[in-house]
Design a protein around this motif. Structure first.
Motif, PDB file in Angstrom:
ATOM      1  N   LYS A  73      23.865 102.665  10.217  1.00  0.00           N
ATOM      2  CA  LYS A  73      24.776 103.826  10.507  1.00  0.00           C
ATOM      3  C   LYS A  73      24.252 104.613  11.694  1.00  0.00           C
ATOM      4  N   ASN A  74      25.216 105.016  12.480  1.00  0.00           N
ATOM      5  CA  ASN A  74      24.921 105.804  13.654  1.00  0.00           C
ATOM      6  C   ASN A  74      24.398 104.995  14.927  1.00  0.00           C
ATOM      7  N   THR A  75      24.884 103.879  14.751  1.00  0.00           N
ATOM      8  CA  THR A  75      24.512 102.902  15.802  1.00  0.00           C
ATOM      9  C   THR A  75      25.451 103.149  16.902  1.00  0.00           C
ATOM     10  N   CYS A 103      32.316  98.883   9.533  1.00  0.00           N
ATOM     11  CA  CYS A 103      31.249  99.769   8.909  1.00  0.00           C
ATOM     12  C   CYS A 103      30.786 100.864   9.909  1.00  0.00           C
ATOM     13  N   LEU A 104      30.936 100.520  11.008  1.00  0.00           N
ATOM     14  CA  LEU A 104      30.532 101.719  11.923  1.00  0.00           C
ATOM     15  C   LEU A 104      31.697 102.564  12.424  1.00  0.00           C
ATOM     16  N   GLY A 105      32.949 102.305  12.431  1.00  0.00           N
ATOM     17  CA  GLY A 105      34.218 102.845  13.122  1.00  0.00           C
ATOM     18  C   GLY A 105      33.869 103.082  14.517  1.00  0.00           C
ATOM     19  N   LYS A 106      34.050 104.343  14.788  1.00  0.00           N
ATOM     20  CA  LYS A 106      33.921 104.956  16.382  1.00  0.00           C
ATOM     21  C   LYS A 106      32.466 105.296  16.645  1.00  0.00           C
ATOM     22  N   GLY A 188      35.460 106.887  23.731  1.00  0.00           N
ATOM     23  CA  GLY A 188      35.307 105.461  23.406  1.00  0.00           C
ATOM     24  C   GLY A 188      35.143 104.680  24.558  1.00  0.00           C
ATOM     25  N   ARG A 189      34.853 103.312  24.356  1.00  0.00           N
ATOM     26  CA  ARG A 189      34.610 102.591  25.297  1.00  0.00           C
ATOM     27  C   ARG A 189      35.673 101.772  26.148  1.00  0.00           C
TER      28      ARG A 189
END
Length: 210
Positions: A73-75, A103-106, A188-189
């Motif tokens: 989480k929070n990666t 698992c991590l979304g954005k 975002g990337r």
């Protein structure tokens, strides 16, 4: 705040070895498969000053993957690792990309793609003698570069055993990219990819053919 970095990839791709060399400056030929996530903390120097990072190792074996969700989480930076001598580990990168996005979304802002074990490029006979039942199929360099472009990742070829400084260079590049993007916006990337080879002389000589 601490920037969270997580390594993803199949078992035996060298994720733990990369971290050990980066953090402890040690390489061990007998590293056991990771069964539960673990992490190391480090303060690094960047163009923006000193930054604290936390690098997490994750389990690659399918039966242990469920535990990864607890720790990732929070990666902010996800690094996908494959073994250049086992094409199946490269093919599985798509699974790990889908896994992180599910698992991590954005949360993830920056991606890295690492082709590890460059030292084994021309050692097929040696590998098969040691592991007769192992797969040995070289992943062409251009395949890694193309996939990195597709997912907007920074790509590099390295070897935890022989080119240890390279992983440190990759981490710095990704952290710098994260700091730059985080400062400008949180949209975002992008899709621009950077690639670098840690052993330029060897990669020029070798054609990366299967």
């Amino acid at each position: 705040s601490i920037i969270k970095i997580v390594l993803f990839g199949q078992a035996f791709t060298g994720k733990t070895s990369l971290i050990n060399v980066y953090y402890f400056n040690q390489f061990d030929n007998n590293v056991k498969p990771t069964m539960a996530s673990s992490c190391v903390d480090k303060v690094i120097n960047t163009s923006k000053g000193k930054v604290s990072i936390r690098i997490w190792d994750t389990a690659g074996h399918e039966k242990f993957r469920c535990m990864n969700k607890i720790f990732i989480k929070n990666t902010k930076i996800a690094i996908f690792v494959y073994d250049i001598t086992r094409k199946s580990t490269f093919d599985e990168i798509k699974f790990w990309l889908d896994y992180t996005e599910k698992c991590l979304g954005k949360d993830v802002a920056v991606y890295g793609l690492v082709g590890n074990k460059l030292d084994l490029f021309d050692k097929k006979e040696e590998v098969l003698k040691r592991e007769p039942n192992s797969e040995f199929e070289i992943v062409p360099n251009e395949n890694g570069e193309k996939y990195a472009q597709d997912i907007g990742a920074t790509f590099c070829l390295t070897s935890a055993k022989e080119y240890a400084p390279g992983f440190e260079e990759l981490i710095l590049k990704l952290v710098e990219e994260y700091l730059s993007r985080n400062k400008k916006s949180k949209k975002g990337r992008g899709k621009k990819s950077n690639s670098f080879h840690l052993n330029k002389e060897n990669t020029k000589k070798k054609k990366w053919l299967c």
